[in-house]
Design an enzyme around this catalytic site. Structure first.
Site, mmCIF file in Angstrom:
data_model
loop_
_atom_site.group_PDB
_atom_site.id
_atom_site.type_symbol
_atom_site.label_atom_id
_atom_site.label_comp_id
_atom_site.label_asym_id
_atom_site.label_seq_id
_atom_site.Cartn_x
_atom_site.Cartn_y
_atom_site.Cartn_z
ATOM 1 N N GLU A 197 -54.540 -0.582 16.600
ATOM 2 C CA GLU A 197 -54.228 -1.901 16.232
ATOM 3 C C GLU A 197 -53.273 -1.654 14.870
ATOM 4 O OE1 GLU A 197 -56.680 -5.377 16.058
ATOM 5 O OE2 GLU A 197 -55.393 -6.374 15.046
ATOM 6 N N LYS A 240 -64.685 -11.140 13.745
ATOM 7 C CA LYS A 240 -63.468 -9.542 15.193
ATOM 8 C C LYS A 240 -62.736 -8.995 13.459
ATOM 9 C CE LYS A 240 -59.852 -7.956 16.495
ATOM 10 N NZ LYS A 240 -58.579 -7.623 16.642
ATOM 11 N N ASP A 275 -70.789 5.068 16.354
ATOM 12 C CA ASP A 275 -71.301 4.942 17.400
ATOM 13 C C ASP A 275 -71.126 3.894 17.144
ATOM 14 O OD1 ASP A 275 -71.971 3.565 19.809
ATOM 15 O OD2 ASP A 275 -74.328 4.678 20.157
ATOM 16 N N HIS A 286 -48.131 -9.169 10.411
ATOM 17 C CA HIS A 286 -48.359 -8.843 11.196
ATOM 18 C C HIS A 286 -47.178 -8.507 12.227
ATOM 19 C CE1 HIS A 286 -50.926 -7.709 15.088
ATOM 20 N NE2 HIS A 286 -50.386 -8.336 15.706
HETATM 21 C C1 MEV Z 1 -57.040 -10.108 14.130
HETATM 22 O O1 MEV Z 1 -57.273 -8.490 14.729
HETATM 23 C C2 MEV Z 1 -57.762 -10.282 13.588
HETATM 24 C C3 MEV Z 1 -57.899 -11.627 13.119
HETATM 25 O O2 MEV Z 1 -57.266 -12.506 13.638
HETATM 26 C C4 MEV Z 1 -58.550 -12.089 12.082
HETATM 27 C C5 MEV Z 1 -59.007 -13.287 11.387
HETATM 28 O O3 MEV Z 1 -58.901 -14.373 12.489
HETATM 29 O O4 MEV Z 1 -59.741 -13.515 10.973
HETATM 30 C C6 MEV Z 1 -56.470 -11.417 12.196
#
Ligand code: MEV
Length: 438
Positions: free
Chosen positions: A85, A280, A296, A393
Site C-alpha cells: 500500500e 486497520k 505469521d 495519500h
Molecule cells: C488506510 O490504509 C488506513 C487509514 O484508513 C487508517 C485510519 O483511518 O486511521 C488511513
C-alpha cells in the site's frame, strides 16, 4: 474446468504451469512467460522459495521499504516494512522524524506468555477429574521432558498446566490450559508438540486411575493446539511531549490539534465502525514489519483483533490523553513473535531485515513492531484531524496512477510538477495526461 484434476501435486513445476496456462488463459504462452519472468535468476534462491509452500508456480512480489529515523528508547533504528500500500512507509517515516525531535518512542515488554490447550470430553464426576489431575500433573511435565530440555536451556518451557471446567459452555467439555515461555522462538511447533504429548498422557493416565469408572476412563481428546489469542504476551509503545511542542508546519495550533487528536482516539474507543479502521491503520505498520521479519501476520491479526474486543465490544488499540499540558499517545498490543526458527533462518530477505534491526530478540522485535503500529496510527490521525487523508495519500498514489497510464518519463515529470500545486485525483491525472498526449 468442470472436473477435478487428480495428481496435480505430483506434476513438475513446468507441468503445473503448462496445465494452468492451457486451462485458464486465452493466450497460454503469455501466461507462462509472465509466470517465468518472476522466477529468481538464481536457481538456489528459487528452489528455496518453491519449497516454502506447495504447488508453487512463481513468486508474488511485494515491495520491501524502510522507514528510517526511529528513535526508540534513546537509540536510532531503521525499520524494514514489506507492504503493497502506497503512503504507509512514508507515513511511518514522517511520524518517526516528528517524534525523534520530541523524545522519541518508549517501549516496554509487559509479558511474554504463550497459551495452548487440549480440548477434551469427560463424562463423569468433576471432583474425580480434579483429583486425577492434581495427582498426575507432574507426569505431564515429566512426559514432555525430551521436548522441553532445549527450551529450558534457553530459559523457556512450560510455565503451568491448569484443568479448566467448560461444562457451562458445552456438556462434558474440559480443557488442559497450558502456558509457555518460548523465548526467541514464536514457539508454535514446541507448544503443539507439548500439547500432543499432554493429550497422550491424559489418555494413558486416565486408564490407570482407579477411581474412574469405565465411562470416566473413556476421555475423548477433541484437539490439541496453541492459541493465537495471547493477552499475556503484551508490548507497550508510547510517545509524549508538552502540547506546545507539537507545533510544526502542519500543526499551527498545537492545543487545538492535541484536542482533536484525543477526540479522534476517543471516537475509536467507543465506536466499533471507526475502531476497525483505526486499528486497520495500526495493522498497516504492524503487518509490514511482521512480514518483513518472517513472522505469521495471520496469527498476529487474529490475536490483535480478539484483544481489541476483549471487553465485549471491539475498541481502539491505542489511547491518548492530555494531562498537565502533556500530550501522551500509546498502544498495547499482543504480539507472539519469533526471531529464531521458522522463516527467520530461511528467507534471505527476512535475514536481511533482522540484521537491519541488529538481530533483535523476540522481545526487541515486539517493540519495533509496536512502534511501527503506533507511528502509523499517529500519522493517520494527524492527517485525518488536519488536512484529511486524501491529500497525502493521493500524492503517494500518483506513481501507481502514472504506471497504470504507462506514462513516459517526460509525462511523469510534467504531471508531478503540475500536481505539486493541485489536488491529486484519478480523473485529474487522467485528463492531464490525455491533454499532454493530444
Ligand atoms: C488506510 O490504509 C488506513 C487509514 O484508513 C487508517 C485510519 O483511518 O486511521 C488511513
Amino acid at each position: 474446468m468442470n472436473q477435478p484434476f487428480s495428481g496435480f501435486s505430483k506434476l513438475s513445476k513446468e507441468e503445473k504451469i503448462n496445465w494452468i496456462a492451457e486451462a485458464y488463459f486465452s493466450t497460454p504462452e503469455q501466461a507462462v512467460s509472465l509466470l517465468k519472468k518472476y522466477w529468481n535468476s538464481d536457481p538456489k534462491i528459487q528452489k528455496l522459495h518453491d519449497e516454502f509452500i506447495e504447488n508453487t508456480i512463481t513468486n508474488f512480489y511485494i515491495p520491501l521499504g524502510v522507514a528510517p529515523n526511529f528513535l526508540i528508547n534513546g537509540k536510532y533504528s531503521t525499520i524494514p516494512m514489506a507492504i503493497e500500500e502506497s503512503s504507509v512507509v512514508a507515513a511511518a517515516s514522517k511520524a518517526a522524524k516528528f517524534w525523534s525531535t520530541r523524545g522519541g518512542f518508549k517501549t516496554t515488554v509487559i509479558n511474554t506468555e504463550k497459551i495452548g490447550q487440549v480440548h477434551f470430553i469427560y463424562q463423569g464426576d468433576v471432583s474425580k477429574l480434579e483429583l486425577f489431575f492434581a495427582q498426575t500433573k507432574s507426569k505431564f511435565f515429566a512426559d514432555t521432558e525430551n521436548i522441553t530440555t532445549n527450551m529450558q536451556k534457553r530459559g523457556g518451557g512450560i510455565l503451568d498446566i491448569e484443568l479448566r471446567d467448560k461444562t457451562n459452555l458445552i456438556d462434558n467439555y474440559y480443557q488442559l490450559h497450558a502456558t509457555f515461555e518460548t523465548k526467541d522462538s514464536m514457539g508454535a511447533n514446541f507448544i503443539n508438540s507439548c500439547l500432543e504429548q499432554f493429550a497422550n498422557t491424559l489418555k494413558r493416565e486416565s486408564q490407570n486411575f482407579e477411581l474412574f469408572s469405565e465411562t470416566e476412563k473413556d476421555i475423548q481428546v477433541i484437539m490439541s493446539i496453541l492459541s493465537n489469542y495471547v493477552p499475556n504476551c503484551i508490548v507497550r509503545a508510547e510517545v509524549s511531549c508538552p502540547v506546545d511542542e507539537l507545533e510544526e508546519k502542519h500543526i499551527q495550533n498545537p492545543h487545538d490539534f492535541a484536542e482533536r487528536f484525543v477526540q479522534a482516539v476517543q471516537i475509536a474507543e467507543v465506536e466499533p465502525y471507526r475502531a476497525v479502521t483505526h486499528n486497520k491503520g495500526i495493522m498497516n505498520g504492524i503487518d509490514a514489519v511482521i512480514i518483513a521479519t518472517g513472522n505469521d501476520f495471520r496469527a498476529v491479526e487474529a490475536g490483535v483483533h480478539a484483544y481489541a474486543a476483549r471487553s465485549g465490544q471491539y475498541s481502539s488499540l491505542s489511547h491518548a490523553k492530555i494531562e498537565n499540558g502533556i500530550f501522551s499517545f500509546w498502544l498495547e498490543v499482543p504480539l507472539a513473535l519469533g526471531t529464531v526458527g521458522g522463516l527467520t533462518s530461511l528467507h534471505p530477505l527476512v535475514k536481511l531485515s533482522l540484521e537491519m534491526l541488529e538481530n533483535p530478540s523476540a522481545g526487541e522485535l515486539m517493540q519495533f513492531v509496536a512502534v511501527a503500529g503506533l507511528a502509523q496510527n499517529f500519522a493517520a490521525l494527524r492527517s485525518l484531524t488536519t488536512s484529511g487523508i486524501q491529500e497525502g495519500h493521493m500524492k503517494m498514489h500518483l506513481n501507481n496512477m502514472l504506471n497504470q497510464l504507462e506514462a513516459t518519463d517526460d509525462e511523469s515529470l510534467q504531471v508531478r510538477k503540475h500536481f505539486k500545486h493541485h489536488v491529486v485525483s484519478h480523473s485529474g491525472v487522467v485528463n492531464f495526461v490525455e491533454n499532454l498526449r493530444k
